[in-house]
Motif scaffolding. Structure first.
Motif, short mmCIF file in Angstrom:
data_model
loop_
_atom_site.label_atom_id
_atom_site.label_comp_id
_atom_site.label_asym_id
_atom_site.label_seq_id
_atom_site.Cartn_x
_atom_site.Cartn_y
_atom_site.Cartn_z
N PRO A 103 -44.69 15.99 13.84
CA PRO A 103 -45.14 14.70 13.96
C PRO A 103 -45.79 14.55 15.41
CG PRO A 103 -42.90 14.66 14.15
CD PRO A 103 -43.16 16.21 13.64
N VAL A 104 -46.94 13.67 15.67
CA VAL A 104 -47.17 13.50 16.92
C VAL A 104 -46.25 12.80 17.77
CG1 VAL A 104 -49.07 12.19 18.18
CG2 VAL A 104 -49.49 13.26 15.87
N THR A 105 -46.24 13.21 19.03
CA THR A 105 -45.21 12.70 20.00
C THR A 105 -46.10 11.84 21.10
OG1 THR A 105 -43.56 14.38 19.85
CG2 THR A 105 -43.65 13.17 22.04
N ILE A 106 -45.69 10.76 21.37
CA ILE A 106 -46.37 10.06 22.32
C ILE A 106 -45.80 9.91 23.43
CG2 ILE A 106 -47.26 7.59 22.77
CD1 ILE A 106 -46.85 6.92 19.60
N ILE A 107 -46.57 10.36 24.62
CA ILE A 107 -46.02 10.58 25.76
C ILE A 107 -46.48 9.52 26.82
CG2 ILE A 107 -46.25 12.03 28.11
CD1 ILE A 107 -44.83 13.49 25.44
N MET A 108 -45.75 8.27 27.03
CA MET A 108 -46.35 7.16 27.87
C MET A 108 -45.74 7.36 29.46
SD MET A 108 -44.96 3.28 27.29
CE MET A 108 -43.27 3.57 27.02
N ILE A 109 -46.96 7.56 30.18
CA ILE A 109 -46.68 7.58 31.69
C ILE A 109 -46.92 6.32 32.29
CG2 ILE A 109 -47.19 8.92 33.67
CD1 ILE A 109 -48.25 11.13 31.51
N ARG A 135 -42.22 -1.73 22.26
CA ARG A 135 -41.89 -2.53 21.35
C ARG A 135 -43.16 -2.87 20.44
NH1 ARG A 135 -41.28 -7.18 24.37
NH2 ARG A 135 -39.33 -6.30 25.37
N ASN A 136 -44.06 -3.22 21.08
CA ASN A 136 -45.46 -3.60 20.14
C ASN A 136 -46.07 -2.31 19.54
OD1 ASN A 136 -45.91 -6.63 20.46
ND2 ASN A 136 -45.56 -5.93 22.41
N ILE A 137 -46.08 -1.22 19.98
CA ILE A 137 -46.29 -0.04 19.16
C ILE A 137 -45.39 0.11 17.93
CG2 ILE A 137 -46.24 2.47 18.99
CD1 ILE A 137 -47.36 2.57 21.96
N ARG A 138 -44.15 -0.11 18.05
CA ARG A 138 -43.18 -0.02 16.95
C ARG A 138 -43.35 -1.22 16.23
NH1 ARG A 138 -41.92 4.61 17.50
NH2 ARG A 138 -40.52 5.39 18.93
N ARG A 139 -43.88 -2.33 16.47
CA ARG A 139 -44.11 -3.40 15.67
C ARG A 139 -45.26 -3.41 14.73
NH1 ARG A 139 -42.94 -8.83 19.80
NH2 ARG A 139 -40.68 -8.51 19.45
N SER A 140 -46.27 -2.40 15.21
CA SER A 140 -47.08 -2.13 14.30
C SER A 140 -46.93 -1.20 13.48
CB SER A 140 -48.45 -1.63 15.11
OG SER A 140 -48.22 -0.33 15.92
N GLY A 141 -45.74 -0.54 13.15
CA GLY A 141 -45.50 0.35 12.38
C GLY A 141 -45.21 1.92 12.62
N VAL A 142 -45.51 1.87 13.79
CA VAL A 142 -45.60 3.50 14.47
C VAL A 142 -44.31 3.69 14.76
CG1 VAL A 142 -46.58 5.08 16.23
CG2 VAL A 142 -48.00 3.51 15.20
N ASN A 143 -43.74 4.92 13.88
CA ASN A 143 -42.30 5.36 14.43
C ASN A 143 -42.30 6.88 15.08
OD1 ASN A 143 -41.15 2.98 13.16
ND2 ASN A 143 -41.89 3.93 11.32
N LEU A 179 -53.59 -1.11 19.42
CA LEU A 179 -53.31 0.06 19.69
C LEU A 179 -52.43 1.01 18.75
CD1 LEU A 179 -54.29 2.29 21.83
CD2 LEU A 179 -52.49 1.83 23.24
N GLY A 180 -51.35 0.60 18.53
CA GLY A 180 -50.55 1.18 17.42
C GLY A 180 -50.89 1.55 16.21
N LEU A 181 -51.97 0.22 15.76
CA LEU A 181 -52.70 0.68 14.46
C LEU A 181 -53.56 1.68 14.50
CD1 LEU A 181 -53.00 -3.38 13.49
CD2 LEU A 181 -51.52 -1.63 12.33
N PHE A 182 -54.19 1.71 15.78
CA PHE A 182 -55.27 2.70 16.00
C PHE A 182 -54.44 4.20 15.77
CE2 PHE A 182 -57.06 5.45 19.17
CZ PHE A 182 -58.29 5.68 18.53
N PHE A 183 -53.17 4.08 16.53
CA PHE A 183 -52.49 5.42 16.41
C PHE A 183 -52.10 5.91 14.96
CE2 PHE A 183 -50.35 4.56 20.89
CZ PHE A 183 -51.67 4.96 21.56
N SER A 184 -51.85 4.98 14.32
CA SER A 184 -51.46 5.18 12.74
C SER A 184 -52.57 5.61 11.92
CB SER A 184 -50.88 3.78 12.03
OG SER A 184 -52.11 3.23 11.95
#
Length: 146
Positions: free
Chosen positions: A4-10, A22-30, A132-137
């Motif tokens: 799975p893709v790991t998101i590195i947040m700097i 929180r909002n990445i999670r709300r878009s369904g990205v786990n 952005l979360g939807l884009f990630f998905s």
């Protein structure tokens, strides 16, 4: 089977980091999200103790990068990622308050994949991160090169 893709947040601003996650999670990205509050810790993780980046071999990473960090610039981190043979294919999303056209141009010239200016308004910021979360998905992220 791919990892799975790991998101590195700097991101040094704790409030922004919480809002982003929180909002990445709300878009369904786990996907796993690894937060870093400064460039030193993030680059140590990305490039490993020897600085080669080989430590990430086979890992699929997506990097969210703030430009304004307390210990180094996001521009320098972006440059190092895109010059590294193991990490250069990892997508980098610059997510920052800086909307200077020269900075935006420089980030794209260095190889950033997406540049997003953080909206000042809370609701607009939250909405932008959900999108952005939807884009990630839907995007495909390659594993780090061998």
């Amino acid at each position: 089977m791919t990892q799975p893709v790991t998101i590195i947040m700097i991101e040094d601003d704790e409030g922004h980091a919480r809002l982003i996650e929180r909002n990445i999670r709300r878009s369904g990205v786990n996907n796993p999200i690894l937060p870093f509050r400064n460039g030193t810790d993030a680059t140590h993780y990305l490039f490993g103790a020897d600085g080669s980046g080989l430590v990430q071999k086979g890992n699929a990473l997506l990097i969210l990068l703030d430009l304004n960090l307390p210990d180094m610039t996001g521009i320098e981190i972006l440059r190092r990622i895109k010059e590294n043979k193991h990490l250069k294919a990892s997508p980098v999303v610059v997510l920052t308050t800086t909307d200077d056209s020269q900075e935006i141009k420089r980030c794209y010239e260095l190889g950033c994949n997406v540049y997003i200016t953080k909206p000042v308004n809370y609701e607009n910021f939250a909405n932008a991160i959900r999108q952005l979360g939807l884009f990630f998905s839907v995007i495909q992220v390659p594993s780090a090169a061998t």
